[in-house]
Design an enzyme around this catalytic site. Structure first.
Site, PDB file in Angstrom:
ATOM      1  N   THR A  70       0.841  -1.192   0.000  1.00  0.00           N
ATOM      2  CA  THR A  70       0.000   0.000   0.000  1.00  0.00           C
ATOM      3  C   THR A  70       0.885   1.255   0.000  1.00  0.00           C
ATOM      4  O   THR A  70       2.110   1.176  -0.146  1.00  0.00           O
ATOM      5  CB  THR A  70      -0.989  -0.036   1.190  1.00  0.00           C
ATOM      6  OG1 THR A  70      -1.926   1.033   1.057  1.00  0.00           O
ATOM      7  CG2 THR A  70      -0.280   0.064   2.520  1.00  0.00           C
ATOM      8  N   LYS A  74       3.945   1.315  -3.917  1.00  0.00           N
ATOM      9  CA  LYS A  74       3.503   0.498  -5.042  1.00  0.00           C
ATOM     10  C   LYS A  74       4.432   0.570  -6.256  1.00  0.00           C
ATOM     11  O   LYS A  74       4.653  -0.432  -6.930  1.00  0.00           O
ATOM     12  CB  LYS A  74       2.070   0.877  -5.423  1.00  0.00           C
ATOM     13  CG  LYS A  74       1.088   0.554  -4.297  1.00  0.00           C
ATOM     14  CD  LYS A  74      -0.332   0.946  -4.622  1.00  0.00           C
ATOM     15  CE  LYS A  74      -1.239   0.681  -3.430  1.00  0.00           C
ATOM     16  NZ  LYS A  74      -2.647   0.998  -3.700  1.00  0.00           N
ATOM     17  N   ASP A 111      -5.613  -2.658  -8.179  1.00  0.00           N
ATOM     18  CA  ASP A 111      -6.355  -1.512  -7.656  1.00  0.00           C
ATOM     19  C   ASP A 111      -7.355  -0.965  -8.678  1.00  0.00           C
ATOM     20  O   ASP A 111      -8.500  -0.649  -8.335  1.00  0.00           O
ATOM     21  CB  ASP A 111      -5.398  -0.380  -7.266  1.00  0.00           C
ATOM     22  CG  ASP A 111      -4.755  -0.595  -5.908  1.00  0.00           C
ATOM     23  OD1 ASP A 111      -5.205  -1.488  -5.166  1.00  0.00           O
ATOM     24  OD2 ASP A 111      -3.790   0.128  -5.592  1.00  0.00           O
ATOM     25  N   GLY A 135      -4.544  12.600  -8.684  1.00  0.00           N
ATOM     26  CA  GLY A 135      -3.510  11.706  -8.174  1.00  0.00           C
ATOM     27  C   GLY A 135      -2.997  10.761  -9.241  1.00  0.00           C
ATOM     28  O   GLY A 135      -3.776  10.083  -9.898  1.00  0.00           O
TER      29      GLY A 135
END
Length: 269
Positions: A70, A74, A111, A135
């Site tokens: 996490t 990553k 993800d 992001g």
């Protein structure tokens, strides 16, 4: 379901910095054990500078079968893998690493696929939507690729780190038919707005977008899992927007993590 642990129990770490906010230790352990796997997920708070040593240490521990990855590790995790899935290579990051038959680390990045599954479960079909993604880190990169796969009509990227934003944009231009645009904190004109940053995790964080410019028809998502209702989601709900919290993403990604690790414990065909 297995309800006891012993010295034979297999270990999966989840590594992050910070780590106290993650829900995977219980959220992934429970379905693994319900499926008959004698395994447990253990949190590990590891600073970025120590990540290579952590991976090397785990490689030398025969009872460690994998590492869930996490924030903020990553991107770095992929470089520490011996092999990875095509999606993980394309994104340049890994959020799930398991031991291969040869003893090395094999990585995947689920993800984005999980996020899109969560959106659909929450009633938001991405296809044809005009999306603003805040992001371009590991989660953001994965979500961006998955949004392209899901058929968004346009995708704008807003990221304070210009170099990181442009790196993701270059990958997306080579990846699919949607040419990414440069976004901003202004969500006007978008009907899907996603915060893929940690903004909102800490008290006093700035909001990732100008919430006063949101309109009720916009679907708003956020990857933050703690607090349960991040400030962005709370503000969007007050304006009448449909939303998905980080919990919605976590539930969908968790299913993919469980499948990824169950492959280690299923009997060979």
């Amino acid at each position: 379901m297995l309800d006891t642990y012993s010295g034979a129990t297999r270990v999966l770490f989840i590594v992050g910095d910070p780590i106290a906010q993650v829900k995977s230790p219980a959220g992934v352990t429970r379905p693994l054990r319900e499926a008959g796997a004698d395994a447990i997920v253990v949190p590990a708070h590891v600073a970025p500078a120590d990540l290579p040593d952590f991976f090397a240490m785990c490689r030398r521990m025969p009872n460690v079968d994998g590492i869930i990855v996490t924030v903020p590790h990553k991107f770095a995790a992929l470089a520490l893998c011996d092999d990875a899935t095509p999606a993980s290579h394309s994104i340049g990051a890994a959020n799930a690493v398991r031991r291969s038959a040869g003893g090395g680390w094999f990585g995947d990045m689920c993800d984005g696929e999980g996020y899109v599954a969560g959106l659909r479960k929450a009633g938001c079909e991405p296809r044809g939507r005009r999306a603003l993604l805040v992001g371009a880190g590991g989660a953001g990169s994965a979500i961006a690729h998955a949004l392209v796969d899901a058929g968004v009509s346009s995708l704008a990227l807003h990221e304070a780190d210009v170099e990181r934003r442009e790196a993701l944009a270059a990958k997306l231009r080579a990846y699919g038919p949607v040419v990414p645009e440069v976004g901003s904190a202004d969500p006007s004109g978008f009907d899907l707005v996603i915060n893929a940053t940690p903004m909102g995790m800490r008290e006093g964080d700035l909001l990732p977008v100008q919430v006063e410019r949101l309109v009720p028809g916009t679907f708003v998502g956020c990857v933050v899992t703690q607090p349960v209702v991040p400030p962005l989601i709370a503000a969007a709900r007050e304006l009448g927007c449909a939303t998905m919290t980080g919990a919605g993403m976590f539930e969908a990604v968790r299913e993919r993590l469980v499948d990824f690790y169950l492959a280690l414990y299923r009997p060979a065909a």
